[in-house]
Design an enzyme around this catalytic site. Sequence first.
Site, PDB file in Angstrom:
ATOM      1  N   HIS A   1      24.660   6.828  26.751  1.00 57.01           N
ATOM      2  CA  HIS A   1      24.124   8.083  27.260  1.00 57.01           C
ATOM      3  C   HIS A   1      22.764   7.825  27.913  1.00 57.01           C
ATOM      4  O   HIS A   1      21.785   7.519  27.234  1.00 57.01           O
ATOM      5  CB  HIS A   1      23.996   9.092  26.122  1.00 57.01           C
TER       6      HIS A   1
ATOM      7  N   GLY B   1      26.112  19.098  21.029  1.00 54.80           N
ATOM      8  CA  GLY B   1      26.641  17.912  21.685  1.00 54.80           C
ATOM      9  C   GLY B   1      25.991  17.607  23.021  1.00 54.80           C
ATOM     10  O   GLY B   1      25.186  18.387  23.558  1.00 54.80           O
ATOM     11  N   HIS B   2      26.370  16.474  23.576  1.00 58.93           N
ATOM     12  CA  HIS B   2      25.784  16.033  24.838  1.00 58.93           C
ATOM     13  C   HIS B   2      26.086  16.995  25.983  1.00 58.93           C
ATOM     14  O   HIS B   2      27.135  17.613  26.047  1.00 58.93           O
ATOM     15  CB  HIS B   2      26.251  14.615  25.206  1.00 58.93           C
ATOM     16  N   ASN B   3      25.102  17.129  26.874  1.00 63.30           N
ATOM     17  CA  ASN B   3      25.207  17.942  28.086  1.00 63.30           C
ATOM     18  C   ASN B   3      25.297  19.446  27.826  1.00 63.30           C
ATOM     19  O   ASN B   3      25.600  20.214  28.746  1.00 63.30           O
ATOM     20  CB  ASN B   3      26.415  17.521  28.946  1.00 63.30           C
TER      21      ASN B   3
ATOM     22  N   SER C   1      29.075  19.635  26.685  1.00 65.76           N
ATOM     23  CA  SER C   1      29.116  20.413  27.932  1.00 65.76           C
ATOM     24  C   SER C   1      29.392  21.891  27.712  1.00 65.76           C
ATOM     25  O   SER C   1      29.801  22.591  28.645  1.00 65.76           O
ATOM     26  CB  SER C   1      30.142  19.827  28.913  1.00 65.76           C
TER      27      SER C   1
END
Length: 323
Positions: free
Chosen positions: A193, A234-236, A254
């Site tokens: 990441h 979570g990521h994004n 996302s």
Amino acid sequence: MQLKEIADFLGIVVPNEDKNIEIKKLASLEHSEEGDLSFISQTKYFTFLKDTKATAVLIKEQDIILFNQSHTKAIALVCDDPYLAIAQLSKLFAKPLFGNYKEAPLVDEKAVIMPHVSISNGAIIGANSVLMHGVVIGEGVKIGRDCIIYPNVVIYNDTIIGDRVIIHANSVIGSDGFGYAHTKDGNHVKIYHNGIAILEDDVEIGANTAIDRAVFRETRIKKGTKIDNLVQVGHNCIVGEHSLLAGQVGLAGSTTTGRNVVMGGQSGAAGHLHIGDFTTLSVRSTASKNLQSSKIYSGYPSYEHREWLKVQAKIKKLAQAKR
């Protein structure tokens, strides 16, 4: 890194006239710039191809006709599995763990730094901010004014913290998200990441909460949002202004929300969806698709609360009828 180096690493072919083109970083199609390498793993993402600024795009051989029909200026790099390829490349484009910044940390004279705090090079700590015992601040981290960072909080490299932010004990901000591509024989390939995490002004983060950094760009918690203990972002993900996330909420990667969203304890979102402004998810409900603004949702999968109550009443009647 030149395209020929990327092609050699992946074992794919790149046109001779393009071999010496320089690739600066990896990016998503919709947020790419000149010099970026992107990918398409599902045909639905071809909608972003026409307007992408990416220099090159990894695609499957079966998608070459769609690629040509898009009239994009990007270079097609054909491979068996673009998602796996981008995962393999993410390690090559990842920053080193240490040594990205040479300058010593800049700590305001009015900041309070308690014993056993680690502050790495390139970090900036604002006036009147308090860092308690055992806090670890990574390289390039920026912390604003009047923040309180409780014991044993870990803030990874390049994270940005606004003013008047409170982060309670043992929380982790900016760690890698849970992202892996999979080989044909079932091995899991880590996606490094290379994005960042941002907490805007007046955000409060509970104890033992994890907020992951983005794959390419940013995970952002917008101003005034309050997050409880034991929450996973979570990521994004983008969490809108003045939202409230109760204990054990989980947002898959996302997920985006509007402002003033309320999520009850143990509720969650499946990822790659949007929750509208002023929307509430009740306890243990799960968003599996986009949710409209200014509504209350319950259940799994979630639907409007009044309808959920009707369904529960019918289920109860059915159960009673079988007795």
